[in-house]
Enzyme design. Structure first.
Site, PDB file in Angstrom:
ATOM      1  CB  THR A 135     -21.811 -57.484-109.068  1.00 38.37           C
ATOM      2  OG1 THR A 135     -21.920 -56.889-110.589  1.00 38.37           O
ATOM      3  CG2 THR A 135     -21.073 -58.585-109.935  1.00 38.37           C
ATOM      4  CG  ASP A 136     -26.277 -55.118-111.619  1.00 37.52           C
ATOM      5  OD1 ASP A 136     -24.923 -55.215-111.535  1.00 37.52           O
ATOM      6  OD2 ASP A 136     -26.725 -54.479-111.723  1.00 37.52           O
ATOM      7  CD  GLU A 137     -20.723 -55.377-114.043  1.00 34.60           C
ATOM      8  OE1 GLU A 137     -19.471 -55.456-115.001  1.00 34.60           O
ATOM      9  OE2 GLU A 137     -20.120 -54.100-113.224  1.00 34.60           O
ATOM     10  CE1 TYR A 161     -16.279 -57.568-109.571  1.00 37.16           C
ATOM     11  CE2 TYR A 161     -18.236 -56.620-111.278  1.00 37.16           C
ATOM     12  CZ  TYR A 161     -17.728 -56.941-110.334  1.00 37.16           C
ATOM     13  OH  TYR A 161     -18.632 -56.432-108.941  1.00 37.16           O
ATOM     14  CE  LYS A 165     -18.248 -60.087-106.029  1.00 42.56           C
ATOM     15  NZ  LYS A 165     -17.680 -59.853-104.763  1.00 42.56           N
TER      16      LYS A 165
END
Length: 360
Positions: A135-137, A161, A165
């Site tokens: 993810t870009d997060e 989260y 990741k």
């Protein structure tokens, strides 16, 4: 490429869309491994019933013996690793599940792939791939005028989260550099489209608006996300699998930056148009501003130049075309919404929004 692959999390939102795209495109067979947690739904795969190119196996990626047996039994030529806990709000309430699945599960899968690869012939080793979907997060948050995230942006995760990741990305990278496992990593922007569980913004707003319930907007609603139609994401992952350079990271984005408030108002306008008999028109009257979540990232944006340049991938859907297709899918699949929004879902919604009093 026409081959057998192992897909983890293939009954979830992005995973099921990928499995459907892969099989219907005649790419080969899929071994679909999914634990069937709350966010997975076998109904997503109804169109594959009886299809010999799809084999579903229920199991947990944290179970090392079980995962090793999957590799030994099915001998996949590649792994596409989607399986993850992915909802930021749930990670704030219960981070332990995110560390277990996203970190321990990825470790278990990488180890199993490494052990399995050692049994392959030299030609089979050269062909094997492990695509880790992220993810870009992991990159943190951007200011209004900051450049978009690139593959060289330093990691700065701000939620449990995102941190879990980020850790899984680093594990994938380490297994490439230390053990020569042929890993590729993808970091995508916010996905939307058919079969997304209604805890996420777009399906939540659609489901609530159709039911005449409030449409909760965190804070001022001006948090910006780059929106990627899920089927464009699936095409990108296949390009990475088939043409990506080993050990590389590819950012995948839709080049569609929109504020949360803009997204919600767009959905309301579409519902006004597509459901003219709705007693809740205009649907934007249901918008309610609520208390923001802790550590809410202000802006995400993806620089997708690398994948566009190297692999010749580009998104086919604009936000306008993609969101219309999404709303139309949910309108045509009311039974799906009913099937996934049972008691457990209602309990989660009550828990998550209990202390988010209306700010309007």
């Amino acid at each position: 490429m026409n081959t057998e692959i192992l897909v983890t999390g293939g009954a979830g939102f992005i995973g099921s869309n990928f499995v459907l795209h892969w099989v219907h495109s005649g790419k080969g067979r899929v071994i679909n491994l999914d634990a069937l947690t709350y966010a997975s739904h076998l109904g997503n795969l109804d169109s594959l019933a009886g299809n010999p190119d799809h084999t579903f196996v229920q199991g947990n990626i944290c179970d090392a013996e079980f995962v090793a047996n999957i590799f030994a039994t099915h001998k996949p030529k590649a792994v596409i690793h989607f399986a993850a806990e992915s909802h930021v709000d749930r990670s704030i309430v219960g981070p332990d599940a995110f560390l277990k699945t996203n970190i321990d599960g990825t470790f278990t899968l990488l180890q199993a792939a490494r052990t399995y690869m050692a049994t392959l012939s030299e030609d089979e080793k050269k062909a094997f791939r492990f695509v880790h979907v992220s993810t870009d997060e992991v990159y943190g948050t951007l200011g209004p005028d900051d450049p978009a995230f690139s593959e060289s942006t330093p990691y700065a995760p701000n939620s449990p989260y995102a941190a879990s990741k980020a850790a899984s990305d680093f594990l994938a990278r380490a297994w490439f550099h230390t053990y020569n496992l042929p890993v590729l990593v993808t970091n995508c922007s916010n996905n939307y489209g058919p079969c997304q569980f209604p805890e996420k913004l777009i399906p939540l707003i659609i489901a609530n608006a159709l039911a005449g319930k409030s449409l909760p907007i965190y804070g001022d609603g001006l948090q910006v996300r780059d929106w990627l139609f899920v089927k464009d994401h699936c095409r990108a992952i296949i390009d990475v699998l088939e043409k990506g350079r080993l050990g590389q990271t590819y950012n995948i984005g839709g080049r569609n930056q929109r504020s949360n408030l803009e997204v919600v108002k767009t959905i309301c306008a579409l519902l006004d148009e597509l459901v003219p008999s709705s007693p809740h028109k205009p649907h934007n009257q249901l918008i309610t501003y609520v208390k923001d979540r802790p550590g809410h990232d202000r802006r995400y944006a993806i620089d997708a130049d690398k994948i566009e340049r190297e692999l010749k991938w580009k998104p086919e859907e604009s936000f306008e075309t993609g969101i219309r297709k999404t709303v139309e899918w949910y309108l045509a699949n009311g039974r799906w919404i009913e099937a996934v929004t049972g008691t457990a879902y209602q309990q989660w919604v009550s828990l998550n929004y209990a202390d988010r009093k209306s700010q309007s």
